[in-house]
Write a protein that holds these residues in place. Structure first.
Motif, mmCIF file in Angstrom:
data_model
loop_
_atom_site.group_PDB
_atom_site.id
_atom_site.type_symbol
_atom_site.label_atom_id
_atom_site.label_comp_id
_atom_site.label_asym_id
_atom_site.label_seq_id
_atom_site.Cartn_x
_atom_site.Cartn_y
_atom_site.Cartn_z
ATOM 1 N N ILE A 12 22.059 1.776 31.581
ATOM 2 C CA ILE A 12 21.273 2.373 30.490
ATOM 3 C C ILE A 12 20.855 3.810 30.803
ATOM 4 O O ILE A 12 21.167 4.713 30.021
ATOM 5 N N PRO A 13 20.182 4.093 31.932
ATOM 6 C CA PRO A 13 19.824 5.497 32.175
ATOM 7 C C PRO A 13 21.040 6.396 32.405
ATOM 8 O O PRO A 13 21.042 7.558 31.994
ATOM 9 N N VAL A 14 22.099 5.867 33.036
ATOM 10 C CA VAL A 14 23.298 6.676 33.252
ATOM 11 C C VAL A 14 23.932 7.039 31.909
ATOM 12 O O VAL A 14 24.330 8.187 31.688
ATOM 13 N N ALA A 15 24.005 6.085 30.997
ATOM 14 C CA ALA A 15 24.581 6.352 29.676
ATOM 15 C C ALA A 15 23.766 7.393 28.919
ATOM 16 O O ALA A 15 24.325 8.305 28.302
ATOM 17 N N VAL A 16 22.430 7.268 28.967
ATOM 18 C CA VAL A 16 21.567 8.239 28.282
ATOM 19 C C VAL A 16 21.782 9.639 28.857
ATOM 20 O O VAL A 16 21.964 10.612 28.105
ATOM 21 N N LEU A 17 21.778 9.760 30.175
ATOM 22 C CA LEU A 17 21.987 11.066 30.808
ATOM 23 C C LEU A 17 23.378 11.630 30.494
ATOM 24 O O LEU A 17 23.529 12.832 30.237
ATOM 25 N N ALA A 18 24.394 10.776 30.513
ATOM 26 C CA ALA A 18 25.760 11.240 30.239
ATOM 27 C C ALA A 18 25.903 11.716 28.794
ATOM 28 O O ALA A 18 26.510 12.764 28.543
ATOM 29 N N VAL A 19 25.346 10.975 27.856
ATOM 30 C CA VAL A 19 25.420 11.381 26.444
ATOM 31 C C VAL A 19 24.668 12.688 26.229
ATOM 32 O O VAL A 19 25.174 13.612 25.586
ATOM 33 N N LEU A 20 23.473 12.779 26.778
ATOM 34 C CA LEU A 20 22.709 14.024 26.645
ATOM 35 C C LEU A 20 23.442 15.188 27.314
ATOM 36 O O LEU A 20 23.473 16.307 26.783
ATOM 37 N N GLY A 21 24.065 14.942 28.468
ATOM 38 C CA GLY A 21 24.825 15.981 29.149
ATOM 39 C C GLY A 21 26.013 16.444 28.327
ATOM 40 O O GLY A 21 26.361 17.626 28.327
ATOM 41 N N ALA A 22 26.639 15.516 27.629
ATOM 42 C CA ALA A 22 27.775 15.880 26.786
ATOM 43 C C ALA A 22 27.334 16.669 25.555
ATOM 44 O O ALA A 22 28.068 17.525 25.066
ATOM 45 N N LEU A 23 26.129 16.390 25.048
ATOM 46 C CA LEU A 23 25.647 17.022 23.819
ATOM 47 C C LEU A 23 24.906 18.343 24.046
ATOM 48 O O LEU A 23 24.890 19.192 23.162
ATOM 49 N N ILE A 24 24.271 18.488 25.192
ATOM 50 C CA ILE A 24 23.439 19.673 25.445
ATOM 51 C C ILE A 24 24.115 20.524 26.519
ATOM 52 O O ILE A 24 23.883 20.356 27.720
ATOM 53 N N ALA A 25 24.945 21.443 26.083
ATOM 54 C CA ALA A 25 25.746 22.254 27.008
ATOM 55 C C ALA A 25 24.916 23.025 28.039
ATOM 56 O O ALA A 25 25.269 23.022 29.222
ATOM 57 N N ALA A 57 22.210 22.295 29.484
ATOM 58 C CA ALA A 57 21.601 21.401 30.482
ATOM 59 C C ALA A 57 22.619 20.429 31.076
ATOM 60 O O ALA A 57 22.238 19.501 31.784
ATOM 61 N N ARG A 58 23.891 20.657 30.808
ATOM 62 C CA ARG A 58 24.939 19.702 31.214
ATOM 63 C C ARG A 58 24.881 19.381 32.710
ATOM 64 O O ARG A 58 24.855 18.219 33.104
ATOM 65 N N LEU A 59 24.847 20.393 33.540
ATOM 66 C CA LEU A 59 24.822 20.166 34.987
ATOM 67 C C LEU A 59 23.573 19.394 35.406
ATOM 68 O O LEU A 59 23.646 18.479 36.235
ATOM 69 N N TRP A 60 22.430 19.743 34.830
ATOM 70 C CA TRP A 60 21.152 19.112 35.189
ATOM 71 C C TRP A 60 21.063 17.671 34.704
ATOM 72 O O TRP A 60 20.227 16.915 35.170
ATOM 73 N N LEU A 61 21.911 17.292 33.785
ATOM 74 C CA LEU A 61 21.917 15.919 33.290
ATOM 75 C C LEU A 61 23.044 15.085 33.911
ATOM 76 O O LEU A 61 22.850 13.903 34.206
ATOM 77 N N LEU A 62 24.201 15.699 34.110
ATOM 78 C CA LEU A 62 25.338 14.932 34.637
ATOM 79 C C LEU A 62 25.231 14.654 36.133
ATOM 80 O O LEU A 62 25.662 13.587 36.591
ATOM 81 N N VAL A 63 24.664 15.578 36.893
ATOM 82 C CA VAL A 63 24.503 15.330 38.337
ATOM 83 C C VAL A 63 23.594 14.119 38.587
ATOM 84 O O VAL A 63 23.958 13.205 39.341
ATOM 85 N N PRO A 64 22.408 14.060 37.950
ATOM 86 C CA PRO A 64 21.597 12.841 38.134
ATOM 87 C C PRO A 64 22.292 11.578 37.620
ATOM 88 O O PRO A 64 22.126 10.507 38.206
ATOM 89 N N ALA A 65 23.092 11.702 36.569
ATOM 90 C CA ALA A 65 23.827 10.540 36.060
ATOM 91 C C ALA A 65 24.789 10.013 37.117
ATOM 92 O O ALA A 65 24.880 8.799 37.347
#
Length: 165
Positions: free
Chosen positions: A33-46, A48-56
């Motif tokens: 669940i948290p990985v999916a949320v971070l990955a989707v947000l990372g894909a949508l918010i260019a 902040a992509r790095l700041w969201l995908l690394v924690p994912a």
């Protein structure tokens, strides 16, 4: 040592092996669940992509490791036993806890089956006492064994005189 002193031995019963799968499913849900949320947000918010995908990725790796290792470890540690005098439960991970509920202190005995437990045909027996520590929980039991255990505990506690204290 005096003759009246008995050493407490570890509880003898293990949980149902399906508890490993049940715990793995819980860890997997807590990871996905948290990985999916971070990955989707990372894909949508260019921006902040790095700041969201690394924690994912970090959460996915840690969650996968926990899903693979911790349930097996828990299965080796968790034990339970019922005698005519008490209910004994040993749980824990790094900090192991032994809980003992004397029959004379038991107030209620319940069985609970959440959706994941039902999927794995497991149940939890909850033994409530007047303890400030809360109820004693025996998780990961076969649902038929849990029903039999609840009946056994009810019979034993009805036949046990209450504690006068």
């Amino acid at each position: 040592m005096g003759e009246g002193i008995r050493r407490l031995r570890p509880p003898k019963n293990t949980l149902d092996e399906r508890a490993i799968g049940w715990w793995r499913a819980q860890w997997l849900l807590l990871t996905v669940i948290p990985v999916a949320v971070l990955a989707v947000l990372g894909a949508l918010i260019a921006p902040a992509r790095l700041w969201l995908l690394v924690p994912a990725v970090v959460l996915a790796v840690l969650g996968t490791a926990c899903t693979a290792l911790i349930p097996t470890w828990w299965f080796r540690v968790h034990r339970w036993e019922v005698t005519d005098e008490a209910v004994y439960v040993r749980t824990g991970f790094f900090w192991q806890e032994w809980r003992i509920a004397p029959m004379s202190r038991i107030q209620t005995v319940d069985t609970v089956r959440g959706p994941l437990e039902q999927l794995f045909k497991l149940s939890t027996v909850i033994v409530t006492t007047a303890s400030s520590k809360g109820a004693v929980r025996i998780e990961g039991l076969d649902h038929e064994l849990a029903a039999e255990l609840a009946e056994q505990l009810t019979r034993i506690t009805q036949a046990t005189p209450g504690d006068a204290t």
